[in-house]
Scaffold this active site. Sequence first.
Site, PDB file in Angstrom:
ATOM      1  N   TYR A 155      -0.664 -38.663 -58.112  1.00 48.60           N
ATOM      2  CA  TYR A 155      -1.540 -39.280 -59.116  1.00 48.60           C
ATOM      3  C   TYR A 155      -1.656 -38.423 -60.373  1.00 48.60           C
ATOM      4  O   TYR A 155      -1.798 -38.942 -61.473  1.00 48.60           O
ATOM      5  CB  TYR A 155      -2.919 -39.576 -58.516  1.00 48.60           C
ATOM      6  CG  TYR A 155      -2.874 -40.744 -57.555  1.00 48.60           C
ATOM      7  CD1 TYR A 155      -2.531 -42.013 -58.008  1.00 48.60           C
ATOM      8  CD2 TYR A 155      -3.147 -40.581 -56.204  1.00 48.60           C
ATOM      9  CE1 TYR A 155      -2.462 -43.087 -57.135  1.00 48.60           C
ATOM     10  CE2 TYR A 155      -3.083 -41.656 -55.317  1.00 48.60           C
ATOM     11  CZ  TYR A 155      -2.743 -42.901 -55.804  1.00 48.60           C
ATOM     12  OH  TYR A 155      -2.674 -43.961 -54.946  1.00 48.60           O
ATOM     13  N   GLU A 254      -3.777 -29.485 -25.428  1.00 51.90           N
ATOM     14  CA  GLU A 254      -3.306 -30.753 -25.995  1.00 51.90           C
ATOM     15  C   GLU A 254      -4.420 -31.758 -26.240  1.00 51.90           C
ATOM     16  O   GLU A 254      -4.534 -32.320 -27.316  1.00 51.90           O
ATOM     17  CB  GLU A 254      -2.241 -31.392 -25.083  1.00 51.90           C
ATOM     18  CG  GLU A 254      -1.807 -32.772 -25.581  1.00 51.90           C
ATOM     19  CD  GLU A 254      -0.658 -33.383 -24.780  1.00 51.90           C
ATOM     20  OE1 GLU A 254       0.025 -32.657 -24.063  1.00 51.90           O
ATOM     21  OE2 GLU A 254      -0.459 -34.613 -24.898  1.00 51.90           O
TER      22      GLU A 254
END
Lengths: 426, 426
Positions: A155, A254
Amino acid sequence: MATRKKTTKKKATRKATPRKAPAKKAGKKKTVRKATAKKAVRKKAVRKKAAGKKTAKRRTSREQEVVVDQIRKAAKEVHGDILKRSKPDLAFPVRSLKNVSYSTRKGYFEIGRAKKVRTLTVNTVKSFAQTLRMMGLSKELVETNDFATKRDAYYQSKNWEEAKFDDQSESDTVMDDIEAMFSIRGTSREQLRFIPDEHGGAVAGRLIVLDPDRETGEVERIDCTRFGSGAYSIPSTVEHLSFETKAKFVLVIETGGVFQRLQSHKFWETANCILVSMAGVPTRACRRFIRKLSDECKLPVYAFVDCDPYGISNIYRTLKVGSGNAAHLSQFFCVPQARYLGVTPQDIIDYELPTHPLQDVDIKRAKDALKNDPFFKTHKPWQKAIEQLLKMNVRAEQQSLARWGLNYVIDEYLPKKLKNKKSFLP
Amino acid sequence: MATRKKTTKKKATRKATPRKAPAKKAGKKKTVRKATAKKAVRKKAVRKKAAGKKTAKRRTSREQEVVVDQIRKAAKEVHGDILKRSKPDLAFPVRSLKNVSYSTRKGYFEIGRAKKVRTLTVNTVKSFAQTLRMMGLSKELVETNDFATKRDAYYQSKNWEEAKFDDQSESDTVMDDIEAMFSIRGTSREQLRFIPDEHGGAVAGRLIVLDPDRETGEVERIDCTRFGSGAYSIPSTVEHLSFETKAKFVLVIETGGVFQRLQSHKFWETANCILVSMAGVPTRACRRFIRKLSDECKLPVYAFVDCDPYGISNIYRTLKVGSGNAAHLSQFFCVPQARYLGVTPQDIIDYELPTHPLQDVDIKRAKDALKNDPFFKTHKPWQKAIEQLLKMNVRAEQQSLARWGLNYVIDEYLPKKLKNKKSFLP
């Protein structure tokens, strides 16, 4: 150097905001007046705050200088070529699996010497200009101690007139090129102040994170034993952090569920360790955090993941040696000192764990790992383990230990495993 | 009540671990001896710690008693039927969009009166037994002040002999049924101690989170202004948390990138607020955290998300009123006090934001919202806004504000918006 607010404002006027920002047509004047009043109040607040602090000066770190120097040097080469009336070029390492090597000594996937060269021609003029502007943005970010995500950069480019990007995929590629280019010089994307959009990774345990304020340099001491059932959320960029710890190891986990159990039951206290929740494949910020922590505090890292080809070859392998198509990152992001605590295929037998059958995708992934992955091809114990898993034709989740009681993982499994670290897979 | 370790151990022997956990055949004796020695050391450590603390007694909270009473009552009804030699049954609310209503007064999707009844017959005996065992597990978890994820519960069932689940989808369904059943009595899944596997949501700003230790009751004070560039990571369950704050509002943010910017530049300091990063559709824990915080501290909640049908109808709508197929959760998880700060379709015009064209999936989602969604159908301003978006045929990301400078969002956009809260969408 002035404080951030001043610097940003100056820069903003000079560079980052060449066009005037819009104001609603109706009531424009009013808004402006209001905004000015607001700014005065804010300035006052800033002054007040600054007066109350001890270290109000911002330090330009040695690291900032090094990175700016590198950018300047690269730009000077281009400039030099132009002055000599020859065509300038920029060389980037080729980013693909074919340009990757793995050595156990270094311990991570390393990018090879193959390069692509972008020479300034009529056809490349736009991407050449974009690359230089992107480097300019990086320099500006380092100097103002700020940062930008891939999206921010895209942007921002809308102000670059002819050099603006039409699509974010274009600006992403240019950013990746610059990252790869500087990675050969030992500078990471985070040091160039391009940060990932996602953060992620939660931390709890015997660790104090030292985080200097970006304006004042005042150091915040974040004690990761003091989060109750919550945790410390790793920021998008971790280069500025340092650590104090007496922990013996880092346990990376995990699933959020197991992390929450270990954290709520203060496993880190009895085991004297630091817990990190990866929540699946760890983000860049999370991997870099673990690597930095392990390097700087000389801590071993043990991984505790599901026993399936995804846990082994995607999560663990990525954590330890990096991934094939982003090997230029590995030197900063991989954790070569990581070892695999479990769940191992042998654990499924030893702990009589409930299992699920392997899916086709699991089998394909496991066979791929055995056949094509330089990491698994180098380590015999892993080949045996994966072959064992394929033969058993099952997988087990880390939470399957709950069959023996919800806290069996804390009271039995982990203590037993940690007594025999030699059994960990490489 | 005894401390956790004792309680858990007793329970574990009596209930949760009816079968003996395995030990490797070779070296079994040795391992056991080692483990015992280890336990002795741990016990010592626990005793030492307890002596050093002021409040070593664990409190059974009023809430725990209420939940256990509810479970007992439900079980007694079944037991009573059996004693009367009539067929016992359990009634669960139907969980589907058709059994949902929305009222602006309550402010969230509410589950209707349609019920499915599970009567004990030869065909239903297994699922009936499983439902009762799952309720038993819940009672045990409440009593021991512990928790279980959906996966934990599934693996725990492996000890339930004939009543064990063959597949996690079965145990998930039973858990959802129980949750819906108790939700009518005003008890949430988290109070039943079934917690989500994912946590998530990062918090920074003018907030102190009070988190009592699950063993000792000692309260940890977590100051969310003291995280440097990092943040407080919301735990999987938040029921036990309470808050202290002088902030004026809560700003919930869709993307990690914008959160990191506001956090690193300490926007919460100048704006006197609390920042929450949702990182996409907020997790249950994150939604519940925002709701509790807003309820207990009487704080307004402002949402700052991308201007696209996903940000509006998935992220914001889910946050505010809940989702259709989980309406039994809404009373605990939705945040009816939330309002939509931006990015609005009008902002795209007012701030001349760079846009992307709407995809087919966006258009479908927007039209669905207008046609079928009770929330959008109730609120005229939303219908106008969505129609405007469809007419413009574009979408804009919150980071597109970076076109006016990376910190335009901090220096201009948010302050301007916050001066005119009446412009927020409902």
